[in-house]
Scaffold this motif. Structure first.
Motif, PDB file in Angstrom:
ATOM      1  N   GLN A  96      64.724  63.303  38.146  1.00  0.00           N
ATOM      2  CA  GLN A  96      64.441  63.385  36.708  1.00  0.00           C
ATOM      3  C   GLN A  96      65.534  62.727  35.885  1.00  0.00           C
ATOM      4  OE1 GLN A  96      61.051  64.106  36.638  1.00  0.00           O
ATOM      5  NE2 GLN A  96      61.527  65.322  34.842  1.00  0.00           N
ATOM      6  N   LYS A  97      66.752  62.768  36.381  1.00  0.00           N
ATOM      7  CA  LYS A  97      67.882  62.192  35.655  1.00  0.00           C
ATOM      8  C   LYS A  97      68.184  60.754  36.086  1.00  0.00           C
ATOM      9  CE  LYS A  97      70.147  66.611  34.717  1.00  0.00           C
ATOM     10  NZ  LYS A  97      70.072  66.465  33.257  1.00  0.00           N
ATOM     11  N   GLY A  98      67.371  60.227  37.000  1.00  0.00           N
ATOM     12  CA  GLY A  98      67.565  58.848  37.452  1.00  0.00           C
ATOM     13  C   GLY A  98      68.796  58.661  38.311  1.00  0.00           C
ATOM     14  N   LEU A  99      69.237  59.741  38.966  1.00  0.00           N
ATOM     15  CA  LEU A  99      70.431  59.686  39.809  1.00  0.00           C
ATOM     16  C   LEU A  99      70.025  59.531  41.267  1.00  0.00           C
ATOM     17  CD1 LEU A  99      72.466  62.578  38.155  1.00  0.00           C
ATOM     18  CD2 LEU A  99      72.657  60.122  37.713  1.00  0.00           C
ATOM     19  N   LYS A 100      70.657  58.590  41.953  1.00  0.00           N
ATOM     20  CA  LYS A 100      70.325  58.343  43.345  1.00  0.00           C
ATOM     21  C   LYS A 100      71.438  58.827  44.260  1.00  0.00           C
ATOM     22  CE  LYS A 100      67.107  54.589  42.491  1.00  0.00           C
ATOM     23  NZ  LYS A 100      66.604  53.272  42.932  1.00  0.00           N
ATOM     24  N   ILE A 101      71.038  59.269  45.446  1.00  0.00           N
ATOM     25  CA  ILE A 101      71.985  59.822  46.406  1.00  0.00           C
ATOM     26  C   ILE A 101      72.768  58.693  47.072  1.00  0.00           C
ATOM     27  CG2 ILE A 101      72.193  61.131  48.549  1.00  0.00           C
ATOM     28  CD1 ILE A 101      69.613  62.629  47.663  1.00  0.00           C
ATOM     29  N   LEU A 102      74.084  58.805  47.031  1.00  0.00           N
ATOM     30  CA  LEU A 102      74.959  57.796  47.624  1.00  0.00           C
ATOM     31  C   LEU A 102      75.093  58.013  49.129  1.00  0.00           C
ATOM     32  CD1 LEU A 102      76.892  55.411  46.966  1.00  0.00           C
ATOM     33  CD2 LEU A 102      78.712  57.113  46.734  1.00  0.00           C
ATOM     34  N   ASP A 103      75.193  59.279  49.538  1.00  0.00           N
ATOM     35  CA  ASP A 103      75.347  59.590  50.954  1.00  0.00           C
ATOM     36  C   ASP A 103      74.781  60.990  51.201  1.00  0.00           C
ATOM     37  OD1 ASP A 103      76.044  59.240  53.585  1.00  0.00           O
ATOM     38  OD2 ASP A 103      78.160  59.750  53.309  1.00  0.00           O
ATOM     39  N   SER A 104      74.366  61.251  52.427  1.00  0.00           N
ATOM     40  CA  SER A 104      73.809  62.567  52.757  1.00  0.00           C
ATOM     41  C   SER A 104      74.143  62.928  54.190  1.00  0.00           C
ATOM     42  CB  SER A 104      72.296  62.578  52.547  1.00  0.00           C
ATOM     43  OG  SER A 104      71.663  61.583  53.342  1.00  0.00           O
ATOM     44  N   GLU A 105      74.240  64.239  54.445  1.00  0.00           N
ATOM     45  CA  GLU A 105      74.526  64.758  55.781  1.00  0.00           C
ATOM     46  C   GLU A 105      73.659  65.994  56.003  1.00  0.00           C
ATOM     47  OE1 GLU A 105      78.221  67.026  57.996  1.00  0.00           O
ATOM     48  OE2 GLU A 105      78.692  65.373  56.622  1.00  0.00           O
ATOM     49  N   TYR A 106      72.871  65.941  57.059  1.00  0.00           N
ATOM     50  CA  TYR A 106      71.955  67.032  57.354  1.00  0.00           C
ATOM     51  C   TYR A 106      72.406  67.736  58.632  1.00  0.00           C
ATOM     52  CZ  TYR A 106      68.939  64.833  53.906  1.00  0.00           C
ATOM     53  OH  TYR A 106      68.421  64.307  52.736  1.00  0.00           O
ATOM     54  N   ALA A 107      72.810  68.992  58.498  1.00  0.00           N
ATOM     55  CA  ALA A 107      73.205  69.806  59.642  1.00  0.00           C
ATOM     56  C   ALA A 107      72.620  71.205  59.417  1.00  0.00           C
ATOM     57  CB  ALA A 107      74.722  69.825  59.767  1.00  0.00           C
ATOM     58  N   ASP A 108      73.428  72.246  59.599  1.00  0.00           N
ATOM     59  CA  ASP A 108      72.935  73.591  59.290  1.00  0.00           C
ATOM     60  C   ASP A 108      72.596  73.704  57.812  1.00  0.00           C
ATOM     61  OD1 ASP A 108      73.308  74.284  61.913  1.00  0.00           O
ATOM     62  OD2 ASP A 108      75.292  75.176  61.582  1.00  0.00           O
ATOM     63  N   ASN A 109      73.388  73.033  57.006  1.00  0.00           N
ATOM     64  CA  ASN A 109      73.129  72.905  55.573  1.00  0.00           C
ATOM     65  C   ASN A 109      73.106  71.424  55.217  1.00  0.00           C
ATOM     66  OD1 ASN A 109      73.034  75.720  54.566  1.00  0.00           O
ATOM     67  ND2 ASN A 109      75.122  75.787  55.403  1.00  0.00           N
ATOM     68  N   VAL A 110      72.818  71.125  53.966  1.00  0.00           N
ATOM     69  CA  VAL A 110      72.728  69.737  53.511  1.00  0.00           C
ATOM     70  C   VAL A 110      73.897  69.435  52.581  1.00  0.00           C
ATOM     71  CG1 VAL A 110      71.309  68.018  52.347  1.00  0.00           C
ATOM     72  CG2 VAL A 110      70.217  69.860  53.647  1.00  0.00           C
ATOM     73  N   LYS A 111      74.523  68.310  52.804  1.00  0.00           N
ATOM     74  CA  LYS A 111      75.583  67.849  51.920  1.00  0.00           C
ATOM     75  C   LYS A 111      75.166  66.502  51.322  1.00  0.00           C
ATOM     76  CE  LYS A 111      79.262  70.109  54.565  1.00  0.00           C
ATOM     77  NZ  LYS A 111      80.516  69.929  55.341  1.00  0.00           N
ATOM     78  N   LEU A 112      75.225  66.422  50.020  1.00  0.00           N
ATOM     79  CA  LEU A 112      74.850  65.204  49.308  1.00  0.00           C
ATOM     80  C   LEU A 112      76.035  64.701  48.498  1.00  0.00           C
ATOM     81  CD1 LEU A 112      71.428  66.432  47.821  1.00  0.00           C
ATOM     82  CD2 LEU A 112      71.786  65.233  49.992  1.00  0.00           C
ATOM     83  N   GLU A 113      76.122  63.377  48.361  1.00  0.00           N
ATOM     84  CA  GLU A 113      77.107  62.782  47.452  1.00  0.00           C
ATOM     85  C   GLU A 113      76.355  61.915  46.463  1.00  0.00           C
ATOM     86  OE1 GLU A 113      81.521  61.264  48.052  1.00  0.00           O
ATOM     87  OE2 GLU A 113      80.095  59.734  48.727  1.00  0.00           O
ATOM     88  N   VAL A 114      76.554  62.185  45.188  1.00  0.00           N
ATOM     89  CA  VAL A 114      75.791  61.526  44.133  1.00  0.00           C
ATOM     90  C   VAL A 114      76.752  60.935  43.112  1.00  0.00           C
ATOM     91  CG1 VAL A 114      73.999  61.817  42.377  1.00  0.00           C
ATOM     92  CG2 VAL A 114      73.947  63.226  44.436  1.00  0.00           C
TER      93      VAL A 114
END
Length: 221
Positions: free
Chosen positions: A156-174
């Protein structure tokens, strides 16, 4: 403090012809006056036999420094129109040199003004122009149940994910514009009922290039 500005990411070169005179525009991103002067000198050496090598440049996030030269053309017929184009496009940290090879026919004052301005516009059209944005790398942690909501808010804010890591939880870098961090933090906190973690990382200048976020340079206050 400037939060964003337009500049050239990749310079280009283009040529137009007016009454057999060749006008070759070369555009380059620069961050300081010495870079602009070195670029101008390199073009002069390349086109050492040209009739004129006129130039204009704008330096600084708020256009603190602007210079231009007619290089022997009638006063105000080359450098000033070139600078007007850069300023009209609201470009910063940009230099342009227009090389003229005289074709034997005088263009007159109006003709010269139009030719030099059109040459700069052609050079810019062949360049990659971006909006450089002051931002923050925001690191977001969430469980999988909150991921969809976070993705929706970012979209909605037009922000795209720079990096992501999927394990037990999710880590995103925006990459988030600096002046939007507080609102993004608030919306994600509310949207996930406070279950998402957020940490501000490095501050950086970034841009959207071909639809993707690109970090241009990190900085410290």
């Amino acid at each position: 403090m400037t939060t964003e500005y337009r500049t050239v990411y990749e310079g280009g070169e283009e040529e137009i012809v007016e009454k057999r005179s060749r006008f070759i525009a070369a555009v380059k991103p620069v961050s300081a006056e010495d870079e602009a002067l070195a670029f101008i000198e390199s073009v002069r050496k390349k086109h050492w036999n040209a009739t004129h090598n006129c130039y204009a440049y704008v330096i600084g996030e708020r256009s603190e420094l602007a210079r231009c030269s007619d290089d022997g053309e009638p006063n105000g017929t080359a450098g000033r129109p070139m600078l007007d184009v850069l300023q009209g496009e609201e470009l910063r940290n940009t230099a342009v040199v227009v090389t003229r090879y005289f074709g034997g026919t005088l263009l007159g004052t109006g003709g010269l003004v139009r030719a030099y301005a059109q040459a700069v516009k052609a050079g810019l059209a062949s360049s990659v122009i971006i909006t450089k944005i002051r931002g923050v790398k925001l690191r977001i942690g969430t469980d999988y149940t909150g991921l969809g909501k976070i993705q929706y808010i970012l979209g909605q804010k037009g922000l795209k994910i720079l990096d992501s890591e999927y394990a037990d939880n999710v880590k995103l870098e925006v990459l988030v514009p600096e002046d939007a961090v507080e609102a993004v933090h608030s919306d994600i906190t509310e949207g996930t009922n406070g279950q998402a973690s957020m940490e501000e990382g490095a501050k950086c200048w970034f841009a959207q290039i071909d639809g993707q976020p690109v970090v241009l340079e990190e900085y410290t206050d």
